[in-house]
Design a protein around this motif. Sequence first.
Motif, PDB file in Angstrom:
ATOM      1  N   THR A  51      11.117 -65.268  86.526  1.00 40.53           N
ATOM      2  CA  THR A  51      11.290 -64.935  85.116  1.00 40.53           C
ATOM      3  C   THR A  51      11.713 -66.195  84.366  1.00 40.53           C
ATOM      4  O   THR A  51      12.056 -67.218  84.979  1.00 40.53           O
ATOM      5  CB  THR A  51      12.369 -63.857  84.919  1.00 40.53           C
ATOM      6  OG1 THR A  51      13.647 -64.417  85.269  1.00 40.53           O
ATOM      7  CG2 THR A  51      12.087 -62.633  85.778  1.00 40.53           C
ATOM      8  N   ALA A  52      11.737 -66.107  83.045  1.00 35.78           N
ATOM      9  CA  ALA A  52      12.215 -67.236  82.252  1.00 35.78           C
ATOM     10  C   ALA A  52      13.659 -67.569  82.612  1.00 35.78           C
ATOM     11  O   ALA A  52      14.048 -68.739  82.659  1.00 35.78           O
ATOM     12  CB  ALA A  52      12.095 -66.907  80.767  1.00 35.78           C
ATOM     13  N   SER A  53      14.450 -66.546  82.900  1.00 34.17           N
ATOM     14  CA  SER A  53      15.863 -66.757  83.236  1.00 34.17           C
ATOM     15  C   SER A  53      16.034 -67.431  84.587  1.00 34.17           C
ATOM     16  O   SER A  53      16.848 -68.354  84.739  1.00 34.17           O
ATOM     17  CB  SER A  53      16.620 -65.421  83.223  1.00 34.17           C
ATOM     18  OG  SER A  53      16.613 -64.854  81.933  1.00 34.17           O
ATOM     19  N   THR A  54      15.293 -66.980  85.605  1.00 35.01           N
ATOM     20  CA  THR A  54      15.445 -67.589  86.927  1.00 35.01           C
ATOM     21  C   THR A  54      14.927 -69.027  86.922  1.00 35.01           C
ATOM     22  O   THR A  54      15.503 -69.897  87.569  1.00 35.01           O
ATOM     23  CB  THR A  54      14.716 -66.767  88.005  1.00 35.01           C
ATOM     24  OG1 THR A  54      13.300 -66.707  87.715  1.00 35.01           O
ATOM     25  CG2 THR A  54      15.269 -65.357  88.089  1.00 35.01           C
ATOM     26  N   LEU A  55      13.860 -69.276  86.173  1.00 28.71           N
ATOM     27  CA  LEU A  55      13.348 -70.640  86.057  1.00 28.71           C
ATOM     28  C   LEU A  55      14.343 -71.530  85.322  1.00 28.71           C
ATOM     29  O   LEU A  55      14.553 -72.688  85.698  1.00 28.71           O
ATOM     30  CB  LEU A  55      12.007 -70.650  85.333  1.00 28.71           C
ATOM     31  CG  LEU A  55      10.817 -70.133  86.138  1.00 28.71           C
ATOM     32  CD1 LEU A  55       9.626 -69.881  85.230  1.00 28.71           C
ATOM     33  CD2 LEU A  55      10.439 -71.123  87.236  1.00 28.71           C
ATOM     34  N   ALA A  56      14.970 -70.980  84.279  1.00 27.37           N
ATOM     35  CA  ALA A  56      15.963 -71.749  83.528  1.00 27.37           C
ATOM     36  C   ALA A  56      17.114 -72.178  84.433  1.00 27.37           C
ATOM     37  O   ALA A  56      17.605 -73.312  84.358  1.00 27.37           O
ATOM     38  CB  ALA A  56      16.484 -70.922  82.354  1.00 27.37           C
TER      39      ALA A  56
END
Length: 202
Positions: free
Chosen positions: A37-42
């Motif tokens: 997700t965008a969060s895990t990648l961030a």
Amino acid sequence: MTTNEEGRTLDSGALKALAHPLRVRIYDLLSERGPQTASTLAALIGETSGATSYHLRALASHDLIREVAGRGTARERWWERPKGRINLPGPDEQMSPSNRAAAQIVTSEFFRLRHRTLMDYLNRSSADVPEGWEDAGLVMTTMLDLTPDQMGAVKEELTAVIDAAIERYRGQETLPGTRRVTLRAEIFDLPTANSRQTMPEE
């Protein structure tokens, strides 16, 4: 986009969409770690989820990545890299200046990340190696004297071995005991002339 049995060759639009160091990193992480997700990648990259979400949408707009069907919510979308080979066109004098610049960014960042992955592998401590994987890897370099036709034949042999391995072990990502591994094959002519011809006689 053009696609054939040898994989997808990025067109100018996809190449320009990928031509950002953070997007190459995201693309590489989706290949290495699977859906994110965008969060895990961030969290992995050290950026904000707003930034990774923006870059994910840019990659998706050129079919470089896709949303995972049936997973996630409207607020937390999961993204994956489609399976299949991607051919990165190297900078070419026949390209437009903007396409050539994009190709340089993508190839430079891709190989920078590739080298970093190799050095992390070579420098990791024995405590970080999972049991049973101590001697599983191989890093080998050799030098050969070949004609263009001979190098082409070796390239075809290496490609056949890799393609066979891909087909043989496809779909094993959920099997117990498996880990994601990276398989590299490189063969290219060196930029200098044959050393035996250029070295002075002793």
